[in-house]
Scaffold this active site. Structure first.
Site, short mmCIF file in Angstrom:
data_model
loop_
_atom_site.label_atom_id
_atom_site.label_comp_id
_atom_site.label_asym_id
_atom_site.label_seq_id
_atom_site.Cartn_x
_atom_site.Cartn_y
_atom_site.Cartn_z
CB THR A 35 -0.92 0.02 1.23
OG1 THR A 35 -1.77 -1.14 1.19
CG2 THR A 35 -1.79 1.26 1.25
CE LYS B 25 -6.31 -1.32 -0.64
NZ LYS B 25 -6.40 0.00 -0.01
#
Length: 415
Positions: A159, A257
């Site tokens: 992420t 992500k």
């Protein structure tokens, strides 16, 4: 079919029940959102701007094919539970999510800031992807990856979309460093008016520990949530060469992500990612970022032939999933939807949400005359002029239509 005391018919009802069941600070943490909540609101509202072109008398055979695969893992439907720390939502935390997703035949992501050890979650659902941030030194990150590998993670989620924005116009909920006597005295009025939530935790041994076991250094106790968060804040931001190094340290599939720009999607491919998630961190990152569904078509066009493209943000019903798939996603990731299900009814609530989405996907396929999610095309969706958002020019965040879309007054969802 109307909701009952143990079953809810929509994600909206799950949210209402969650708000009634958990303390106000826990509910506000679930809603979250950054600053005035423009992106948080647009994530949901954008799906409502899209329509369908239904077909009739299609002669569809009984049963539609909802199955797919993500990062090499077969899924019974194109919905994955996104990595989110659920420290104070339910005593069983991520293990309950793992059991629910396993029962539904799908996968989940486990946050680095999760309350349960990765090995325990993998034991409940082997299709668990471990999520990491760029946190600490390369040596520290390599240790985290080694532990994830040893615990049996099926893949890695990296992420990258976080700016450490902590302000909310409606106020951030108070979250203690730990649940000591002082914290319990302060939060007692909230907990006492939510007796079922309190009783669940008392039966399980007490309040949540607010520790992050998956970020413990070798031979040391698990750090507190805020201790690990402080380490993350103090870590210099990564470059794409750092991400390429991280991908090289993992001998399995990797999803990046937080992609909202086609060029970043191409850079993720160059760094070795197997998949990307078009995501604005659920509106918790840079407020004013468009809804992720608005950015999806351009990103899918840019890299859809090279990597798997997922969509994260604003999914509340099965028809939202179908819209994302028609615009180029292989699957979607959900966050708040399953958290509200868990807050409302634990593991059964998460399963409830997943089955709501499954039924909604199937019903939408019937309406579109499609026998499989793999038959969906963009012409199945009505996309209004100016809907998509991209860098620069008309129809982008710099355009007047985007400004209007993001101009709604702030309001705490569910209020």
């Amino acid at each position: 079919m109307a909701s009952t005391s143990t079953w809810f018919e929509s994600v909206a009802e799950a949210q209402r029940r969650a708000r009634r069941r958990v303390p106000s600070s826990v509910y506000r943490a679930l809603v979250a959102g950054a600053e005035r909540g423009a992106t948080l609101a647009d994530n949901v509202a954008a799906f409502g701007e899209l329509g369908f072109v239904p077909r009739i008398a299609t002669g569809l055979p009984p049963g539609r094919d909802l199955s797919t695969a993500v990062l090499g893992r077969p899924l019974s439907m194109p919905v994955i539970c996104s990595p989110v720390g659920v420290q104070a939502v339910h005593p069983e935390g991520e293990v309950a999510v793992a059991r629910a997703t396993a029962a539904a035949g799908t996968a989940m992501g486990l946050s680095s800031f999760a309350s349960r050890p990765l090995a325990d979650v993998v034991a409940a659902n082997p299709q668990t992807f471990f999520q990491v941030y760029w946190l600490g030194t390369r040596e520290r990150i390599a240790q985290i990856l080694d532990r994830a590998r040893d615990a049996g993670a099926a893949g890695l989620i990296v992420t990258l979309d976080w700016t450490f924005a902590h302000r909310r116009d409606w106020g951030s909920p108070p979250i203690p460093e730990r649940y000591d006597l002082r914290a319990m005295r302060s939060l007692a009025p909230q907990a006492l008016v939510r007796p079922r939530w309190l009783l669940d935790f008392l039966r399980s041994g007490g309040p949540p520990a607010l520790a992050v076991p998956n970020l413990a250094s070798p031979g040391e106790a698990a750090p507190s949530f805020f201790g690990a968060y402080g380490e993350w804040i103090g870590t210099p931001l990564p470059s794409w060469s750092d991400i390429a190094w991280l991908v090289g340290q993992w001998d399995g599939p990797v999803l990046v992500k937080g992609v909202m720009h086609p060029e970043d999607a191409r850079r993720a491919v160059d760094a070795g990612a197997d998949a990307i998630s078009v995501s604005n961190h659920g509106g918790n990152n840079l407020d004013g970022t468009p809804a992720s569904i608005r950015a999806l078509p351009a990103i899918a066009d840019a890299v859809g032939g090279d990597v798997e493209v997922l969509l994260d943000g604003g999914v509340r019903r099965g028809s939202d999933v179908v819209k994302a798939l028609a615009l180029g996603a292989r699957a979607v990731m959900i966050g708040r939807a399953y958290l509200w299900g868990m807050a409302a009814n634990g593991e059964a609530g998460v399963q409830n949400v997943l089955e709501i989405l499954r039924a909604g996907i199937d019903e939408t396929l019937v309406g579109l005359g499609r026998a499989s999610i793999h038959d969906l095309v963009r012409d199945d969706v009505i996309v209004p002029p100016g809907f998509t958002r991209g860098p620069g020019g008309a129809g982008s965040p710099a355009g007047a239509d985007a400004a209007a879309a993001l101009a709604a007054p702030p309001r705490l969802p569910g209020a």
